[in-house]
Write a protein that holds these residues in place. Sequence first.
Motif, mmCIF file in Angstrom:
data_model
loop_
_atom_site.group_PDB
_atom_site.id
_atom_site.type_symbol
_atom_site.label_atom_id
_atom_site.label_comp_id
_atom_site.label_asym_id
_atom_site.label_seq_id
_atom_site.Cartn_x
_atom_site.Cartn_y
_atom_site.Cartn_z
ATOM 1 N N GLY A 72 0.925 -1.154 0.031
ATOM 2 C CA GLY A 72 -0.064 0.097 -0.021
ATOM 3 C C GLY A 72 0.969 1.358 -0.094
ATOM 4 O O GLY A 72 0.482 2.117 -0.691
ATOM 5 N N THR A 73 1.850 1.156 0.568
ATOM 6 C CA THR A 73 2.925 2.472 0.852
ATOM 7 C C THR A 73 3.553 2.483 -0.471
ATOM 8 O O THR A 73 3.815 3.681 -1.137
ATOM 9 N N THR A 147 -11.386 -9.558 0.039
ATOM 10 C CA THR A 147 -9.908 -10.222 -0.337
ATOM 11 C C THR A 147 -9.157 -9.239 0.023
ATOM 12 O O THR A 147 -9.289 -7.961 0.205
ATOM 13 N N ARG A 148 -7.827 -9.566 -0.087
ATOM 14 C CA ARG A 148 -6.555 -8.705 0.234
ATOM 15 C C ARG A 148 -6.632 -7.558 -0.742
ATOM 16 O O ARG A 148 -6.113 -6.459 -0.522
ATOM 17 N N THR A 149 -6.954 -7.801 -2.071
ATOM 18 C CA THR A 149 -7.083 -6.951 -2.985
ATOM 19 C C THR A 149 -7.658 -5.956 -2.736
ATOM 20 O O THR A 149 -7.700 -4.525 -3.005
ATOM 21 N N ALA A 150 -8.917 -6.084 -2.227
ATOM 22 C CA ALA A 150 -10.048 -5.002 -1.709
ATOM 23 C C ALA A 150 -9.372 -4.083 -0.534
ATOM 24 O O ALA A 150 -9.718 -2.937 -0.576
ATOM 25 N N ILE A 153 -6.999 -1.650 -2.164
ATOM 26 C CA ILE A 153 -7.650 -0.646 -2.828
ATOM 27 C C ILE A 153 -8.062 0.316 -1.741
ATOM 28 O O ILE A 153 -7.791 1.534 -2.037
ATOM 29 N N GLY A 154 -8.669 -0.230 -0.880
ATOM 30 C CA GLY A 154 -9.174 0.942 0.261
ATOM 31 C C GLY A 154 -7.879 1.628 1.170
ATOM 32 O O GLY A 154 -8.315 2.800 1.296
ATOM 33 N N VAL A 155 -7.126 0.927 1.402
ATOM 34 C CA VAL A 155 -5.998 1.573 2.079
ATOM 35 C C VAL A 155 -5.103 2.837 1.322
ATOM 36 O O VAL A 155 -4.712 3.860 1.665
ATOM 37 N N VAL A 156 -5.265 2.441 -0.160
ATOM 38 C CA VAL A 156 -4.562 3.326 -1.150
ATOM 39 C C VAL A 156 -5.421 4.561 -1.199
ATOM 40 O O VAL A 156 -4.922 5.588 -1.192
ATOM 41 N N TYR A 157 -6.652 4.370 -1.360
ATOM 42 C CA TYR A 157 -7.635 5.518 -1.358
ATOM 43 C C TYR A 157 -7.510 6.385 -0.187
ATOM 44 O O TYR A 157 -7.634 7.518 -0.259
ATOM 45 N N LEU A 226 -13.807 -4.285 4.290
ATOM 46 C CA LEU A 226 -13.334 -4.850 3.012
ATOM 47 C C LEU A 226 -12.756 -6.210 2.821
ATOM 48 O O LEU A 226 -12.588 -6.765 1.800
ATOM 49 N N GLY A 227 -11.927 -6.576 3.925
ATOM 50 C CA GLY A 227 -11.174 -7.807 3.969
ATOM 51 C C GLY A 227 -11.903 -9.031 4.201
ATOM 52 O O GLY A 227 -11.591 -10.323 3.650
#
Length: 317
Positions: A72-73, A147-150, A153-157, A226-227
């Motif tokens: 994410g970072t 999932t981990r992908t979701a 996406i959430g943490v990046v946003y 989300l996870g």
Amino acid sequence: MPRFALALPAWAWLLVFFVAPVAMVVWFSFGYKPGIFGTHANDILSFDRYVEALSPTFFTTFLNTLWIGLAGTALCLVIGLPVAYWMAVKAPPSRRGLLIALVMVPFWTNFLVRTIGWQVILAPEGWLSTLLQDAGLIASPIDILYTRTAVLIGVVYNYLPLMILPLYVAFDRVGMPLREASKDLGADKWRTFTRITLPLARPGLIAGLLLVFIPLMGDYITATVLGGAKGNMVGQLVASQFQTAQNWALGSAMAVMLILVIMVTVALGALLVWLVTLPFRTRNRLVIGDGAMTTARTDAAPAPPPAADRVPEEVAS
């Protein structure tokens, strides 16, 4: 009044709201859960809770949290760096205030509300899935929620503005005259960016990385919404131990382990960056001293002796 007195309110704030709570968490981590209705007890101190926190069941969650934190970072850096550079250098100065406001818009909404918004977007029956199916891009509903992908996406946003804002300030402080001077000396755009702009913006880069990585590692709202089971993070475990299981000792041990993981990761990252950039710093180092002066003298013609040491030609003859 002594000078240090001006810092007393800040030190008092840190002592009461940071040092004291962390010390309590560390103290609770050496205790145990006394019974069904008890939360913690410290009459017997041990490291058993740390051993329990590092069990295979929880260790997998630690690895998953570290992966999400690093990925994410990195994504925030890849996305935020060109955006911040464009805002500070390419965008017209009259529109930069509006651009900063647009970056800050997500913070005007509650963290939980905007995370639930992504839950609606990524749902198999959500508008994004319907739009992609109607466009013929996918044949079946998207299946990335819980999932981990979701979670990624959430943490990046959620944390992307914390990367953009420090980088924007750093790029803005570099100033156009330095970039123009670099171009006047023959450097192209890429060389100017890598040798002038980016090194001078390093404090903003470091600040952005820390501002994103540290809170992201402790985030549990995004992982919870989300996870699901596939996107579990340590923050969820800590929250569940304190709120649901009422096992404050185990929750404290997990929290301390998370703090240690963050500190070790940051230290290893700083060491890696230092080792990678060491050859460049050594190659570009300018040494001014006796050695350089001696070399210059040996390459040049020998200097005449001082006037006081010269022997007049008449006396010599």
